[in-house]
Design a protein around this motif. Structure first.
Motif, PDB file in Angstrom:
ATOM      1  N   GLY A 144      42.949  45.807  39.246  1.00 16.76           N
ATOM      2  CA  GLY A 144      42.159  44.532  39.613  1.00 16.76           C
ATOM      3  C   GLY A 144      41.436  43.570  38.115  1.00 16.76           C
ATOM      4  O   GLY A 144      40.898  42.506  38.196  1.00 16.76           O
ATOM      5  N   GLN A 145      41.693  43.659  36.501  1.00 15.65           N
ATOM      6  CA  GLN A 145      41.927  43.512  35.703  1.00 15.65           C
ATOM      7  C   GLN A 145      39.897  43.052  35.208  1.00 15.65           C
ATOM      8  O   GLN A 145      40.208  42.638  34.280  1.00 15.65           O
ATOM      9  CB  GLN A 145      41.891  41.716  36.026  1.00 15.65           C
ATOM     10  N   VAL A 146      39.620  44.246  35.299  1.00  9.29           N
ATOM     11  CA  VAL A 146      38.395  44.151  34.983  1.00  9.29           C
ATOM     12  C   VAL A 146      38.299  45.277  33.326  1.00  9.29           C
ATOM     13  O   VAL A 146      39.087  45.873  33.520  1.00  9.29           O
ATOM     14  CB  VAL A 146      37.461  45.671  35.843  1.00  9.29           C
ATOM     15  N   GLY A 147      37.853  44.465  32.690  1.00  8.26           N
ATOM     16  CA  GLY A 147      37.382  44.602  31.229  1.00  8.26           C
ATOM     17  C   GLY A 147      37.092  45.790  30.757  1.00  8.26           C
ATOM     18  O   GLY A 147      37.941  46.329  30.206  1.00  8.26           O
ATOM     19  N   PRO A 164      48.606  41.842  37.314  1.00  8.64           N
ATOM     20  CA  PRO A 164      49.755  42.674  37.018  1.00  8.64           C
ATOM     21  C   PRO A 164      51.198  42.572  37.515  1.00  8.64           C
ATOM     22  O   PRO A 164      50.962  42.113  39.039  1.00  8.64           O
ATOM     23  CB  PRO A 164      49.225  44.604  38.202  1.00  8.64           C
ATOM     24  N   LYS A 165      52.253  42.227  36.791  1.00 10.47           N
ATOM     25  CA  LYS A 165      53.265  42.237  37.613  1.00 10.47           C
ATOM     26  C   LYS A 165      54.607  42.628  38.821  1.00 10.47           C
ATOM     27  O   LYS A 165      54.344  41.708  39.195  1.00 10.47           O
ATOM     28  CB  LYS A 165      54.390  42.672  36.823  1.00 10.47           C
ATOM     29  N   GLN A 166      53.052  43.859  39.441  1.00  8.03           N
ATOM     30  CA  GLN A 166      53.884  44.090  40.275  1.00  8.03           C
ATOM     31  C   GLN A 166      52.865  43.008  42.328  1.00  8.03           C
ATOM     32  O   GLN A 166      53.508  43.192  42.738  1.00  8.03           O
ATOM     33  CB  GLN A 166      53.213  45.203  40.317  1.00  8.03           C
ATOM     34  N   TYR A 167      52.334  42.527  41.614  1.00 11.66           N
ATOM     35  CA  TYR A 167      51.020  41.838  42.450  1.00 11.66           C
ATOM     36  C   TYR A 167      51.659  40.176  42.400  1.00 11.66           C
ATOM     37  O   TYR A 167      50.619  39.087  42.825  1.00 11.66           O
ATOM     38  CB  TYR A 167      49.397  41.905  42.551  1.00 11.66           C
ATOM     39  N   GLU A 168      52.501  39.355  41.251  1.00  6.77           N
ATOM     40  CA  GLU A 168      52.145  38.188  41.036  1.00  6.77           C
ATOM     41  C   GLU A 168      52.638  37.924  42.464  1.00  6.77           C
ATOM     42  O   GLU A 168      52.811  36.401  42.730  1.00  6.77           O
ATOM     43  CB  GLU A 168      53.469  37.867  40.132  1.00  6.77           C
ATOM     44  N   ARG A 169      53.800  38.740  43.301  1.00  8.56           N
ATOM     45  CA  ARG A 169      54.252  37.447  44.066  1.00  8.56           C
ATOM     46  C   ARG A 169      53.331  36.934  45.340  1.00  8.56           C
ATOM     47  O   ARG A 169      53.114  36.029  45.687  1.00  8.56           O
ATOM     48  CB  ARG A 169      55.332  38.553  45.891  1.00  8.56           C
ATOM     49  N   GLY A 170      51.940  37.989  45.100  1.00 14.06           N
ATOM     50  CA  GLY A 170      50.535  37.630  46.287  1.00 14.06           C
ATOM     51  C   GLY A 170      49.210  37.270  45.941  1.00 14.06           C
ATOM     52  O   GLY A 170      48.740  37.292  46.055  1.00 14.06           O
ATOM     53  N   TRP A 171      49.187  37.225  44.141  1.00 11.29           N
ATOM     54  CA  TRP A 171      48.337  37.200  43.758  1.00 11.29           C
ATOM     55  C   TRP A 171      48.084  35.394  44.275  1.00 11.29           C
ATOM     56  O   TRP A 171      46.335  34.711  43.529  1.00 11.29           O
ATOM     57  CB  TRP A 171      48.239  36.957  42.044  1.00 11.29           C
ATOM     58  N   ALA A 231      38.015  33.983  38.634  1.00 13.56           N
ATOM     59  CA  ALA A 231      38.908  33.172  37.905  1.00 13.56           C
ATOM     60  C   ALA A 231      39.404  32.194  39.013  1.00 13.56           C
ATOM     61  O   ALA A 231      39.312  30.992  38.331  1.00 13.56           O
ATOM     62  CB  ALA A 231      40.033  33.856  38.084  1.00 13.56           C
ATOM     63  N   LYS A 232      39.398  32.417  40.289  1.00 15.08           N
ATOM     64  CA  LYS A 232      39.967  31.290  41.079  1.00 15.08           C
ATOM     65  C   LYS A 232      38.260  30.263  41.374  1.00 15.08           C
ATOM     66  O   LYS A 232      38.674  28.923  40.662  1.00 15.08           O
ATOM     67  CB  LYS A 232      40.339  31.547  42.556  1.00 15.08           C
ATOM     68  N   GLU A 233      37.427  30.529  40.861  1.00  9.59           N
ATOM     69  CA  GLU A 233      36.174  29.916  41.130  1.00  9.59           C
ATOM     70  C   GLU A 233      36.253  28.832  40.171  1.00  9.59           C
ATOM     71  O   GLU A 233      34.999  28.101  39.454  1.00  9.59           O
ATOM     72  CB  GLU A 233      34.695  31.149  41.603  1.00  9.59           C
ATOM     73  N   LEU A 234      36.508  29.847  38.741  1.00  8.53           N
ATOM     74  CA  LEU A 234      36.497  29.308  37.644  1.00  8.53           C
ATOM     75  C   LEU A 234      37.499  28.515  36.976  1.00  8.53           C
ATOM     76  O   LEU A 234      37.411  27.244  35.795  1.00  8.53           O
ATOM     77  CB  LEU A 234      35.870  30.003  36.293  1.00  8.53           C
ATOM     78  N   GLY A 235      38.491  28.482  37.548  1.00  8.94           N
ATOM     79  CA  GLY A 235      39.407  27.357  37.512  1.00  8.94           C
ATOM     80  C   GLY A 235      40.335  28.148  36.472  1.00  8.94           C
ATOM     81  O   GLY A 235      41.558  27.645  35.651  1.00  8.94           O
ATOM     82  N   VAL A 236      40.513  29.247  35.911  1.00  4.41           N
ATOM     83  CA  VAL A 236      41.420  30.391  35.256  1.00  4.41           C
ATOM     84  C   VAL A 236      42.380  30.890  35.814  1.00  4.41           C
ATOM     85  O   VAL A 236      42.470  31.399  37.118  1.00  4.41           O
ATOM     86  CB  VAL A 236      40.255  30.992  35.081  1.00  4.41           C
ATOM     87  N   ASN A 237      42.948  30.486  35.041  1.00  2.67           N
ATOM     88  CA  ASN A 237      44.705  31.281  35.017  1.00  2.67           C
ATOM     89  C   ASN A 237      44.841  32.717  34.846  1.00  2.67           C
ATOM     90  O   ASN A 237      45.067  32.764  33.900  1.00  2.67           O
ATOM     91  CB  ASN A 237      46.213  30.279  34.687  1.00  2.67           C
ATOM     92  N   LEU A 238      44.294  33.853  35.655  1.00  4.91           N
ATOM     93  CA  LEU A 238      43.945  34.695  35.133  1.00  4.91           C
ATOM     94  C   LEU A 238      45.292  35.685  36.129  1.00  4.91           C
ATOM     95  O   LEU A 238      46.317  35.673  37.003  1.00  4.91           O
ATOM     96  CB  LEU A 238      42.962  36.156  35.707  1.00  4.91           C
ATOM     97  N   THR A 239      46.633  36.134  34.654  1.00 10.75           N
ATOM     98  CA  THR A 239      47.675  37.105  34.721  1.00 10.75           C
ATOM     99  C   THR A 239      47.757  38.783  35.741  1.00 10.75           C
ATOM    100  O   THR A 239      46.359  39.244  34.940  1.00 10.75           O
ATOM    101  CB  THR A 239      48.040  37.408  33.712  1.00 10.75           C
TER     102      THR A 239
END
Length: 338
Positions: A51-54, A331-338, A321-329
């Motif tokens: 989920g992209q937690v740092g 995982p490639k497996q999820y690109e189609r639904g991100w 990221a959506k709330e802040l207008g940030v383009n968060l990359t």
């Protein structure tokens, strides 16, 4: 949009890809009461890395069997625990996150069979077991147990160690005058009450050179206890000892009424950051990206620790990221639904 929440932070030789931290939360899920990592832990933590937690900090992990909060807590008191923890580290690293572990001892809040220990023989509450007052030998043995836990954490590959000095557990019990009534070198003044944590930090640093965090309860919420200004003094001592970040929670050393509202603990992180000149983490009812961004951009804290919000939404970084207008990359497996 430029976002502080999604900017990297380097502490010593560890670079976090963003400022979002999964706060340590006990799962009480060790099936055989042996402290071993199981499939639940592997799934639970790795999903937040996806989920992209740092930074993910593993729940309170007991340095002795007697130091568990419950019989089903994770443990690091034996070399046998190392392989499961190493597997967890490797799985989280595969998904691009850093991982830390919170080393802990429950003290008088341990709910276990057999005797429990604390700085003073004072129960947490009427319906909880009365602890034995620790002898000097037991104190020394517990300091050594934290050192051995840190060694095992290093061998398992963790990036960061956090010492659990909050929420009324053993280190917090030594720090607070509400639970530490000792008259020897470990009690009677702030400096003496701090000695137990001081010795743990010294011992851990003998085997650990990576980033070291300490979680504190920055307010006892009691007129005879310590408040934020007192804990800021102790945080300055931690900084002098080489602690890299103070994770600022509050309460739970005694039962107290706490006025809870969004961001209610952020002022503690802000005060300690300023007064002790140390990096701080803010935690407690932080639920939105906008809220987190405000805290960071106004330099009230350096990291955002999320607990229940990440239980509700393992993909909270995407939401923020959506709330802040940030383009968060993704995982490639999820690109189609991100």
């Amino acid at each position: 949009m430029s976002s502080k929440l999604f900017s990297p932070l380097t502490i010593k030789d560890v670079t976090l890809k963003n400022r979002i931290v999964m706060s340590p939360m006990c799962m009480y899920s060790c099936e055989k009461e042996d402290g071993m990592v199981n499939n639940w832990h592997l799934t639970h933590y790795t999903s937040r890395a996806v989920g992209q937690v740092g930074l993910i900090i593993v729940e309170a992990t007991a340095v002795t069997p007697q130091g568990r909060i419950s019989p089903r807590d994770l443990g690091i008191w034996s070399d046998e625990h190392r392989s499961g923890l190493q597997q967890l580290v490797e799985m989280v690293h595969e998904q691009g996150a850093k991982i830390g572990i919170q080393l802990a001892h429950a003290g008088r809040k341990a709910e276990l069979d057999g005797p429990i220990i604390a700085p003073s023989a004072i129960s947490f509450s009427e319906n909880m077991k009365r602890p034995e007052e620790m002898t000097i030998k037991q104190i020394q043995d517990t300091v050594q147990a934290f050192k051995e836990g840190a060694r095992r954490a290093k061998e398992a590959g963790f990036d960061i160690i956090e010492l659990h000095g909050a929420h009324g557990y053993l280190i917090n019990e030594f720090l607070s005058p509400l639970s530490n009534h000792r008259k020897d070198e470990y009690g009677g003044s702030m400096e003496k009450r701090y000695r137990f944590l001081k010795e743990i930090i010294e011992a851990v640093k003998e085997v650990w050179s990576g980033p070291l965090f300490v979680r504190i309860s920055a307010n006892d919420y009691h007129e005879e206890g310590y408040g934020p200004a007192d804990y800021a003094i102790m945080a300055s001592w931690m900084k002098e000892q080489g602690v890299d970040l103070v994770d600022c929670s509050s309460g739970a050393v005694v039962r107290a009424k706490i006025d809870v509202y969004p961001g209610y603990q952020v002022p503690y992180a802000e005060l300690i950051r300023k007064e002790a000149n140390v990096l701080t983490g803010a935690v407690g009812l932080i639920t939105s990206g906008i809220q987190a961004e405000e805290i960071l951009k106004n330099e009230r804290a350096d990291l955002i620790f999320l607990a229940r919000e990440l239980l509700r939404d393992p993909y909270w970084p995407r939401t923020a990221a959506k709330e802040l207008g940030v383009n968060l990359t993704p995982p490639k497996q999820y690109e189609r639904g991100w």
